[in-house]
Scaffold this motif. Sequence first.
Motif, PDB file in Angstrom:
ATOM      1  N   MET A 179     -30.320   6.843  23.835  1.00 24.78           N
ATOM      2  CA  MET A 179     -30.340   7.196  25.227  1.00 24.78           C
ATOM      3  C   MET A 179     -31.330   6.275  25.945  1.00 24.78           C
ATOM      4  SD  MET A 179     -30.903  10.906  26.884  1.00 24.78           S
ATOM      5  CE  MET A 179     -32.477  11.014  27.685  1.00 24.78           C
ATOM      6  N   ASP A 180     -30.878   5.639  26.976  1.00 31.21           N
ATOM      7  CA  ASP A 180     -31.727   4.742  27.754  1.00 31.21           C
ATOM      8  C   ASP A 180     -32.323   5.488  28.929  1.00 31.21           C
ATOM      9  OD1 ASP A 180     -31.128   2.597  26.138  1.00 31.21           O
ATOM     10  OD2 ASP A 180     -29.380   2.028  27.328  1.00 31.21           O
ATOM     11  N   PHE A 181     -33.559   5.165  29.209  1.00 34.13           N
ATOM     12  CA  PHE A 181     -34.220   5.749  30.365  1.00 34.13           C
ATOM     13  C   PHE A 181     -34.313   4.689  31.445  1.00 34.13           C
ATOM     14  CE2 PHE A 181     -37.974   6.726  32.933  1.00 34.13           C
ATOM     15  CZ  PHE A 181     -37.635   8.000  33.342  1.00 34.13           C
ATOM     16  N   ALA A 182     -33.756   4.995  32.591  1.00 33.55           N
ATOM     17  CA  ALA A 182     -33.826   4.077  33.725  1.00 33.55           C
ATOM     18  C   ALA A 182     -34.718   4.695  34.792  1.00 33.55           C
ATOM     19  CB  ALA A 182     -32.430   3.830  34.290  1.00 33.55           C
ATOM     20  N   PHE A 183     -35.611   3.882  35.331  1.00 33.31           N
ATOM     21  CA  PHE A 183     -36.496   4.365  36.385  1.00 33.31           C
ATOM     22  C   PHE A 183     -35.676   4.569  37.653  1.00 33.31           C
ATOM     23  CE2 PHE A 183     -39.564   3.788  39.834  1.00 33.31           C
ATOM     24  CZ  PHE A 183     -40.514   4.719  39.451  1.00 33.31           C
ATOM     25  N   PRO A 184     -35.658   5.781  38.208  1.00 31.33           N
ATOM     26  CA  PRO A 184     -34.847   6.050  39.410  1.00 31.33           C
ATOM     27  C   PRO A 184     -35.506   5.472  40.663  1.00 31.33           C
ATOM     28  CG  PRO A 184     -35.986   8.033  38.710  1.00 31.33           C
ATOM     29  CD  PRO A 184     -36.315   6.979  37.713  1.00 31.33           C
ATOM     30  N   TRP A 185     -35.102   4.296  41.044  1.00 35.08           N
ATOM     31  CA  TRP A 185     -35.679   3.634  42.214  1.00 35.08           C
ATOM     32  C   TRP A 185     -35.020   4.158  43.482  1.00 35.08           C
ATOM     33  CZ3 TRP A 185     -40.039   1.356  41.848  1.00 35.08           C
ATOM     34  CH2 TRP A 185     -40.491   0.494  42.851  1.00 35.08           C
ATOM     35  N   PRO A 186     -35.784   4.474  44.535  1.00 35.98           N
ATOM     36  CA  PRO A 186     -35.191   4.987  45.776  1.00 35.98           C
ATOM     37  C   PRO A 186     -34.362   3.908  46.482  1.00 35.98           C
ATOM     38  CG  PRO A 186     -37.610   4.978  45.885  1.00 35.98           C
ATOM     39  CD  PRO A 186     -37.230   4.428  44.576  1.00 35.98           C
ATOM     40  N   TYR A 187     -33.287   4.329  47.129  1.00 35.11           N
ATOM     41  CA  TYR A 187     -32.404   3.388  47.813  1.00 35.11           C
ATOM     42  C   TYR A 187     -32.382   3.587  49.320  1.00 35.11           C
ATOM     43  CZ  TYR A 187     -30.713   2.017  43.246  1.00 35.11           C
ATOM     44  OH  TYR A 187     -30.645   1.551  41.966  1.00 35.11           O
ATOM     45  N   SER A 188     -32.322   4.823  49.774  1.00 34.02           N
ATOM     46  CA  SER A 188     -32.209   5.077  51.209  1.00 34.02           C
ATOM     47  C   SER A 188     -33.591   5.277  51.825  1.00 34.02           C
ATOM     48  CB  SER A 188     -31.347   6.319  51.445  1.00 34.02           C
ATOM     49  OG  SER A 188     -32.034   7.478  51.023  1.00 34.02           O
ATOM     50  N   PRO A 189     -33.702   5.166  53.150  1.00 30.55           N
ATOM     51  CA  PRO A 189     -34.995   5.404  53.803  1.00 30.55           C
ATOM     52  C   PRO A 189     -35.552   6.801  53.525  1.00 30.55           C
ATOM     53  CG  PRO A 189     -33.497   4.332  55.337  1.00 30.55           C
ATOM     54  CD  PRO A 189     -32.698   4.682  54.118  1.00 30.55           C
ATOM     55  N   GLY A 190     -34.682   7.796  53.486  1.00 29.64           N
ATOM     56  CA  GLY A 190     -35.143   9.156  53.200  1.00 29.64           C
ATOM     57  C   GLY A 190     -35.692   9.283  51.790  1.00 29.64           C
ATOM     58  N   GLU A 191     -35.008   8.652  50.831  1.00 25.18           N
ATOM     59  CA  GLU A 191     -35.509   8.675  49.460  1.00 25.18           C
ATOM     60  C   GLU A 191     -36.862   7.971  49.361  1.00 25.18           C
ATOM     61  OE1 GLU A 191     -32.165   8.624  46.117  1.00 25.18           O
ATOM     62  OE2 GLU A 191     -31.899   7.026  47.604  1.00 25.18           O
ATOM     63  N   TRP A 192     -37.021   6.893  50.113  1.00 23.40           N
ATOM     64  CA  TRP A 192     -38.303   6.190  50.116  1.00 23.40           C
ATOM     65  C   TRP A 192     -39.415   7.084  50.646  1.00 23.40           C
ATOM     66  CZ3 TRP A 192     -40.231   2.465  47.483  1.00 23.40           C
ATOM     67  CH2 TRP A 192     -39.410   1.465  46.983  1.00 23.40           C
ATOM     68  N   LEU A 193     -39.145   7.841  51.714  1.00 19.48           N
ATOM     69  CA  LEU A 193     -40.167   8.746  52.252  1.00 19.48           C
ATOM     70  C   LEU A 193     -40.557   9.803  51.223  1.00 19.48           C
ATOM     71  CD1 LEU A 193     -39.119   9.349  55.957  1.00 19.48           C
ATOM     72  CD2 LEU A 193     -41.045   8.027  55.093  1.00 19.48           C
ATOM     73  N   ALA A 194     -39.553  10.382  50.569  1.00 19.00           N
ATOM     74  CA  ALA A 194     -39.833  11.398  49.552  1.00 19.00           C
ATOM     75  C   ALA A 194     -40.612  10.782  48.394  1.00 19.00           C
ATOM     76  CB  ALA A 194     -38.524  12.014  49.067  1.00 19.00           C
ATOM     77  N   TRP A 195     -40.240   9.570  47.987  1.00 14.01           N
ATOM     78  CA  TRP A 195     -40.905   8.881  46.895  1.00 14.01           C
ATOM     79  C   TRP A 195     -42.356   8.571  47.266  1.00 14.01           C
ATOM     80  CZ3 TRP A 195     -43.410   4.400  45.621  1.00 14.01           C
ATOM     81  CH2 TRP A 195     -43.473   4.068  44.279  1.00 14.01           C
ATOM     82  N   ILE A 196     -42.588   8.127  48.498  1.00 17.93           N
ATOM     83  CA  ILE A 196     -43.946   7.834  48.953  1.00 17.93           C
ATOM     84  C   ILE A 196     -44.789   9.112  48.944  1.00 17.93           C
ATOM     85  CG2 ILE A 196     -45.306   7.178  50.983  1.00 17.93           C
ATOM     86  CD1 ILE A 196     -43.069   5.096  51.566  1.00 17.93           C
TER      87      ILE A 196
END
Length: 124
Positions: free
Chosen positions: A1-18
Motif C-alpha cells: 500500500m502506497d501512502f501519498a501526501f494529500p496536497w490541497p488543490y482548490s483555494p478552499g482546501e488551501w485555506l483549510a490546510w493552512i
Amino acid sequence: MDFAFPWPYSPGEWLAWIGAALTALFGLANLIAPRLILRAGAAADAGSTRALLGGFYAGTGLSAILFAQPLIYLALGIAWALAALGQALSLLFDKGSAVGKSARLAATLLMAALPLAFVLGFIP
C-alpha cells in the motif's frame, strides 16, 4: 500500500490546510517551548501547557494535514469556533486587558474561519 501526501488543490482546501498547519505549529511550539508561549499568553504553567495544548493541537493539526478529509477539517473548525466562544466569554467576564483578549479572539476566529470556509462551501 502506497501512502501519498494529500496536497490541497482548490483555494478552499488551501485555506483549510493552512488552518491545520497553523494549528500544528501552535501545538509544536507549545510542546517545545511552553514557557515562551506562557509569557506571550499568560496561561497556567509550562507542564500543563506542554501536555494539553502542545500535544492536542499538534495532533489535531497534523491529522487534518495527513488525512485531508472534510469532516476532520470540520472538527478542526468547530474546535476553534468553540475556543473563540471561550475567548468571548473571557472578554466579557474575566479581568485583564481587553485589547489583548480582543486580539486573541480575532486570531481564534480567523483560525476557525480557515477550515470552515472550505468545509461549508464558502470557498470551493
